[in-house]
Design an enzyme around this catalytic site. Sequence first.
Site, mmCIF file in Angstrom:
data_model
loop_
_atom_site.group_PDB
_atom_site.id
_atom_site.type_symbol
_atom_site.label_atom_id
_atom_site.label_comp_id
_atom_site.label_asym_id
_atom_site.label_seq_id
_atom_site.Cartn_x
_atom_site.Cartn_y
_atom_site.Cartn_z
ATOM 1 C CE1 TYR A 1 -3.564 -0.490 4.812
ATOM 2 C CE2 TYR A 1 -1.860 -0.615 6.489
ATOM 3 C CZ TYR A 1 -2.300 -0.874 5.212
ATOM 4 O OH TYR A 1 -1.478 -1.494 4.328
ATOM 5 C CB VAL B 1 -0.014 -5.856 4.364
ATOM 6 C CG1 VAL B 1 -1.288 -5.189 4.836
ATOM 7 C CG2 VAL B 1 -0.053 -6.148 2.878
ATOM 8 C CE LYS C 1 -3.683 0.757 -1.454
ATOM 9 N NZ LYS C 1 -4.441 0.294 -0.285
ATOM 10 C CE1 TYR D 1 -3.991 -0.870 -5.304
ATOM 11 C CE2 TYR D 1 -4.768 -3.133 -5.384
ATOM 12 C CZ TYR D 1 -4.449 -2.006 -4.661
ATOM 13 O OH TYR D 1 -4.567 -2.005 -3.291
ATOM 14 C CB SER E 1 -0.910 0.022 1.223
ATOM 15 O OG SER E 1 -2.093 -0.645 0.923
HETATM 16 N N1 GLU Z 1 -2.164 -5.682 -2.166
HETATM 17 C C1 GLU Z 1 -3.017 -5.355 -1.081
HETATM 18 C C2 GLU Z 1 -4.446 -5.200 -1.505
HETATM 19 O O1 GLU Z 1 -4.719 -4.552 -2.489
HETATM 20 C C3 GLU Z 1 -2.570 -4.082 -0.439
HETATM 21 C C4 GLU Z 1 -2.328 -4.423 0.919
HETATM 22 C C5 GLU Z 1 -1.858 -3.276 1.765
HETATM 23 O O2 GLU Z 1 -2.738 -2.628 2.330
HETATM 24 O O3 GLU Z 1 -0.632 -3.054 1.890
HETATM 25 O O4 GLU Z 1 -5.322 -5.729 -0.876
#
Ligand code: GLU
Length: 339
Positions: free
Chosen positions: A254, A272, A80, A202, A77
């Site tokens: 989060y 994560v 992002k 993604y 994440s």
């Molecule tokens: N690849 C994970 C997902 O899209 C992201 C996980 C994260 O929050 O780091 O669910």
Amino acid sequence: MSDMQSLASSITAVTSPFRHYLHELHERYQALNDGAVADYIPELTLAKPEWFGICVVTKAGQVFEIGDCDQLFTIQSISKAFVYGLALEDHGRDYVNSKVSVEPTGEAFNAIVLDEKTNRPYNPMVNAGAIATTDLVKGANSTERLKRMLAMFKRYTGRDHDINVPIFLSEKATGFRNRAMAYLMLNFGMVSDRVDETLDLYFQQCSIMVTAKDLAMLSATLANGGVNPVTGERALDERYVQDVISVMLTCGMYDGSGEWAYRVGMPAKSGVGGGITAVAPNTLGVGTFSPLLDAKGNSARGIKVCEALSHDFGLHLFNVAQPAHDLAECIAGNDADNW
Ligand code: GLU
């Protein structure tokens, strides 16, 4: 930076009391065994619980590395925040805001929820918003879009990055919620109709391999106004640095983002894979890696390290009190008696 300057700063980085301070932090929190490695796909369970790296890169380009700072793991994440920056560069603020809001949500990062009035995902740090952001990355085809993304990460970190293919394939094979969100957003016209290509992109962006040092370079570049402080290369248009950092502060950790802003006060993003990247604007970037995650998905040791740094050096954005230590003095060695 000239050769002499960079030599001087690397000598400081080896001998500085700040290095000693980080070493002590590392020793203190290595003993903390709270949390668990992510297990939503089998590949992530291979992470060793004892892995622990702390890296700090200053605005002047000094690099301090303690522990497992060369261990590769997936960015997840954390990507992002930086892809959001790329989308802003590709389309400008108004257009991006029409597709992704900047409102924090108390919901889980993978909640299937859109703003009821505008149908926009809440922010670029939850999965729905991140997928909408990834959709905005320009390129004639999937290869070109991925190349542009990897080139962007290289500008921030100063090195090439690979994708962990088994993790990418596992994310792709199991990412049903992400797929559901993407199609829901297609229904509302929030993403273009190249949905499967965007989902692949993604999942690839989440599977980019980084180290704790890379994470420190990412945040140090933001701290330095979008310019990598070691290479001098611009990674992000100065106009958008504030946008990226603001969303990191309100939404980057989060559903622990409020508490993080309260206790640490450094814009940050976690993933994560066990990484955290944290920005002290105009000062430094922190990168931590430890795969033991707390219940909210944030690295337990990483949180402790950032809390300590913020407290000891007054790095909280809203700090107005005299910190226990002066960062510049500590790095320069004038504060040596205190360590
Ligand atoms: N690849 C994970 C997902 O899209 C992201 C996980 C994260 O929050 O780091 O669910």
